[in-house]
Design a protein around this motif. Structure first.
Motif, PDB file in Angstrom:
ATOM      1  N   LYS A  63       0.822  -1.220   0.000  1.00  0.00           N
ATOM      2  CA  LYS A  63       0.000   0.000   0.000  1.00  0.00           C
ATOM      3  C   LYS A  63       0.851   1.263   0.000  1.00  0.00           C
ATOM      4  O   LYS A  63       0.599   2.198  -0.767  1.00  0.00           O
ATOM      5  CB  LYS A  63      -0.928   0.029   1.228  1.00  0.00           C
ATOM      6  CG  LYS A  63      -2.019  -1.013   1.247  1.00  0.00           C
ATOM      7  CD  LYS A  63      -3.010  -0.773   2.377  1.00  0.00           C
ATOM      8  CE  LYS A  63      -2.397  -0.824   3.769  1.00  0.00           C
ATOM      9  NZ  LYS A  63      -1.846  -2.131   4.113  1.00  0.00           N
ATOM     10  N   THR A  64       1.843   1.287   0.894  1.00  0.00           N
ATOM     11  CA  THR A  64       2.658   2.502   1.015  1.00  0.00           C
ATOM     12  C   THR A  64       3.435   2.772  -0.262  1.00  0.00           C
ATOM     13  O   THR A  64       3.416   3.886  -0.805  1.00  0.00           O
ATOM     14  CB  THR A  64       3.621   2.379   2.201  1.00  0.00           C
ATOM     15  OG1 THR A  64       2.873   2.192   3.408  1.00  0.00           O
ATOM     16  CG2 THR A  64       4.480   3.628   2.340  1.00  0.00           C
ATOM     17  N   GLY A  77      -0.822   8.380   4.584  1.00  0.00           N
ATOM     18  CA  GLY A  77      -0.652   6.951   4.805  1.00  0.00           C
ATOM     19  C   GLY A  77       0.140   6.621   6.035  1.00  0.00           C
ATOM     20  O   GLY A  77       0.205   7.398   6.998  1.00  0.00           O
ATOM     21  N   THR A  78       0.776   5.480   6.016  1.00  0.00           N
ATOM     22  CA  THR A  78       1.474   4.948   7.173  1.00  0.00           C
ATOM     23  C   THR A  78       2.670   5.794   7.586  1.00  0.00           C
ATOM     24  O   THR A  78       2.957   5.945   8.773  1.00  0.00           O
ATOM     25  CB  THR A  78       1.956   3.516   6.858  1.00  0.00           C
ATOM     26  OG1 THR A  78       0.841   2.731   6.426  1.00  0.00           O
ATOM     27  CG2 THR A  78       2.556   2.862   8.080  1.00  0.00           C
ATOM     28  N   ARG A  93      -1.352   6.495  12.263  1.00  0.00           N
ATOM     29  CA  ARG A  93      -1.833   5.190  11.804  1.00  0.00           C
ATOM     30  C   ARG A  93      -1.961   5.244  10.295  1.00  0.00           C
ATOM     31  O   ARG A  93      -1.851   6.310   9.691  1.00  0.00           O
ATOM     32  CB  ARG A  93      -3.171   4.828  12.444  1.00  0.00           C
ATOM     33  CG  ARG A  93      -4.258   5.876  12.240  1.00  0.00           C
ATOM     34  CD  ARG A  93      -5.597   5.428  12.807  1.00  0.00           C
ATOM     35  NE  ARG A  93      -5.529   5.214  14.231  1.00  0.00           N
ATOM     36  CZ  ARG A  93      -5.777   6.147  15.135  1.00  0.00           C
ATOM     37  NH1 ARG A  93      -6.082   7.387  14.747  1.00  0.00           N
ATOM     38  NH2 ARG A  93      -5.723   5.881  16.422  1.00  0.00           N
ATOM     39  N   THR A  94      -2.223   4.096   9.674  1.00  0.00           N
ATOM     40  CA  THR A  94      -2.298   4.056   8.213  1.00  0.00           C
ATOM     41  C   THR A  94      -3.372   4.990   7.676  1.00  0.00           C
ATOM     42  O   THR A  94      -3.153   5.726   6.715  1.00  0.00           O
ATOM     43  CB  THR A  94      -2.568   2.615   7.743  1.00  0.00           C
ATOM     44  OG1 THR A  94      -1.479   1.784   8.168  1.00  0.00           O
ATOM     45  CG2 THR A  94      -2.687   2.540   6.234  1.00  0.00           C
ATOM     46  N   THR A  95      -4.562   4.968   8.283  1.00  0.00           N
ATOM     47  CA  THR A  95      -5.653   5.827   7.853  1.00  0.00           C
ATOM     48  C   THR A  95      -6.209   6.547   9.069  1.00  0.00           C
ATOM     49  O   THR A  95      -6.652   5.893  10.021  1.00  0.00           O
ATOM     50  CB  THR A  95      -6.782   5.010   7.185  1.00  0.00           C
ATOM     51  OG1 THR A  95      -6.231   4.141   6.193  1.00  0.00           O
ATOM     52  CG2 THR A  95      -7.803   5.932   6.521  1.00  0.00           C
ATOM     53  N   GLU A 144      -3.451   5.686   1.533  1.00  0.00           N
ATOM     54  CA  GLU A 144      -3.614   4.287   1.915  1.00  0.00           C
ATOM     55  C   GLU A 144      -4.923   4.128   2.678  1.00  0.00           C
ATOM     56  O   GLU A 144      -5.294   4.997   3.474  1.00  0.00           O
ATOM     57  CB  GLU A 144      -2.469   3.839   2.814  1.00  0.00           C
ATOM     58  CG  GLU A 144      -1.092   3.934   2.192  1.00  0.00           C
ATOM     59  CD  GLU A 144      -0.016   3.528   3.191  1.00  0.00           C
ATOM     60  OE1 GLU A 144      -0.109   2.420   3.753  1.00  0.00           O
ATOM     61  OE2 GLU A 144       0.909   4.326   3.413  1.00  0.00           O
ATOM     62  N   SER A 184      -6.600   1.307   5.122  1.00  0.00           N
ATOM     63  CA  SER A 184      -6.397   0.040   5.828  1.00  0.00           C
ATOM     64  C   SER A 184      -7.711  -0.701   6.024  1.00  0.00           C
ATOM     65  O   SER A 184      -8.800  -0.117   5.965  1.00  0.00           O
ATOM     66  CB  SER A 184      -5.749   0.299   7.194  1.00  0.00           C
ATOM     67  OG  SER A 184      -6.683   0.935   8.064  1.00  0.00           O
TER      68      SER A 184
END
Length: 526
Positions: A132-133, A154-155, A169-171, A195, A197
């Protein structure tokens, strides 16, 4: 560090609270002052700004309404919560607005209050277990070639134009996300890549946002402590392809889950096959039909066949077949989002280094091994990382790794087996133990190591992650490669509930400097 929730527009729109209540059919506990207005939304009492609506949602341990008084003291003009939260909140001196599901409402509410900021932006979302990243950064590179200002979320970071903060956090939570989108619009951004998640999808963090294009990388074992099993994991990932969440999709069909998603998606999708020679490539809209994995460890070239049969010479700036897949997906996503195909191909090929993703920290030579940092923290990601590094390693492949605490325990021995099979020298250490005993986590990993390598040859254990990296460098020659996996870009390590500032890259650089008098090579990336 700037809080993500503080990444808001400087000049937010203003809405009468009575109009918001009517629009969302909220039930106020008192008559509303016609002059009362709101300018923002948050679910975090610590991030309330004057004029906010505080959305108090039930949590795993405590209801958010417990913090409603704190939010009001900080300037919240009203509290949105459920019936249980209203009971907990009591009389706050401001309206308490009751809704059946405040968590589900938070995103649409924030989008409305901020005048639907995504409508002025091209939005691309990427989900999947691994990649994703990297894919998001590749997409951002292509979007930047077509738009003066972009945002990437994103992350690793939350970045709008040249301003960036560490990502928690990712999202991020839905109101914070809408605030960042509004800031991006205010600053003239044309596009956003982010991203998404599985946790975010399950918890409604992207509710209120309909992406122009969404992408799916793959589905592999991870987060089963949260989703229960792979079916539950898949169902949550597939939420991104619902009509209210996305207009179009691009799906990598290299695994059974991607093929299933492409076949069942309720929104139109294009498919991408990235494994050369895979029979599924014949039926895919886009397919990688040739790839040359560079032995310099920097990148790879590949040929991408489009829907009309035309072949396009492309490249990934990162090593390994997995990054051919990420690059191919990013090209198609960017093109579907309106970027000229040739522009997308060129931009992805020249994308900048991505923190913690096959990041080259120390170059080989002067007695030092090649040192890499990679985020691989799942069994499949570890396989891909080690297979990508093996061809660029003249000597031994030395792996420093661990596994997270308070997460899927079943993957720990699996990762131990993979490491023992694909790396020459192992240094087993801690990742983020969280509330667990680190020794118990390492023991589970070592159980898998012994199943694959009963002799225990070239297997080491270190109770300190920093010491593990130093030990690996001491074991290595300049013909070896040392890769540390699991944390990637992360700036902290969580031990017994306490976050300590820590980064693998920094430890590598310090260890390399101590390892040789001439540490210019280590400092060139500092």
């Amino acid at each position: 560090m700037t809080s993500p929730a503080r990444m808001r527009p400087q000049h937010p729109p203003t809405h009468r609270l009575a109009d918001v209540v009517e629009t969302f059919a909220l039930s106020p506990d008192r008559p509303l002052d016609a002059a009362l207005v709101t300018t923002g939304v948050t679910v975090a009492s610590t991030d309330v700004a004057p004029g906010d609506l505080f959305v108090a949602v039930p949590g795993m341990r405590v209801h958010g309404a417990t913090y409603a008084a704190q939010a009001v003291d900080a300037g919240a003009v009203a509290v949105v919560t459920d019936a249980a939260g209203a009971e907990l909140a009591g009389d706050l001196g401001v309206p308490v607005l009751v809704a059946p599901d405040p968590r589900d409402l938070a995103g649409p509410l924030a989008a409305h209050v901020l005048d639907e900021p995504a409508r002025g932006l091209v939005t691309v979302g990427v989900t999947g277990t691994n990649g994703k990243t990297t894919t998001t950064y590749f997409v951002d590179a292509a979007l930047r070639a077509a738009h003066r200002t972009t945002a990437v979320l994103g992350t690793v970071e939350l970045r709008v134009g040249d301003e960036a903060v560490e990502s928690p956090r990712t999202t991020v939570e839905a109101p914070a996300l809408q605030g960042i989108l509004a800031l991006a619009r205010e600053r003239g951004a044309g596009a956003v890549a982010m991203e998404v998640s599985s946790h975010a999808l399950a918890l409604g963090r992207v509710r209120g946002l309909t992406f122009d294009v969404v992408g799916f990388t793959n589905l592999q074992r991870d987060h089963l402590d949260f989703h229960g099993d792979m079916e539950g994991y898949f169902r949550d990932k597939a939420r991104l392809f619902a009509p209210e969440q996305a207009r179009r999709g691009v799906v990598v069909v290299d695994d059974e889950w991607g093929r299933r998603l492409a076949a069942t998606s309720p929104v139109p999708v294009e498919t991408v096959a990235t494994h050369v020679g895979d029979p599924h490539g014949a039926d895919a809209d886009w397919a990688v039909v040739a790839a040359d994995i560079g032995l310099d460890g920097v990148g790879s070239t590949f040929t991408l066949r489009g829907p009309d049969g035309t072949e396009h010479a492309a490249a990934s700036p990162l090593p390994g077949l997995v990054n051919v897949s990420n690059a191919a997906l990013a090209i198609v996503l960017a093109h579907t989002a309106g970027v000229d195909l040739a522009t997308a191909v060129d931009a992805v090929a020249h994308a900048h280094e991505i923190p913690g993703r096959m990041e080259r920290v120390v170059e080989r030579g002067d007695g030092l091994p090649l040192c890499l940092v990679d985020y691989a923290h799942t069994p499949d990601a570890l396989v891909l990382a080690l297979e990508a590094v093996r061809p660029i390693t003249p000597g031994r492949l030395i792996l420093v790794f661990g596994s997270d605490g308070d997460r899927d325990q079943g993957k720990r021995p699996i990762m131990g087996q993979i490491a023992a099979r694909l790396a020459d020298v192992l240094v087993v250490t801690d990742e983020n133990p969280r509330s667990e005993d680190p020794a118990v986590i390492r023991a589970a990993i070592l159980e898998g190591v012994r199943a694959e390598r009963p002799s225990g040859t070239d297997v080491h254990e270190a109770t300190s992650r920093a010491q593990a990296i130093r030990d690996a460098l001491a074991l290595a020659t300049d013909q070896d490669t040392v890769i540390v996996t699991g944390k990637g870009h992360e700036p902290t390590q969580e031990i017994a509930g306490v976050f300590h500032r820590y980064n693998d890259r920094d430890v590598f650089l310090a260890a390399a400097a101590a390892h040789t008098p001439d540490h210019a090579r280590a400092e060139q990336h500092a």
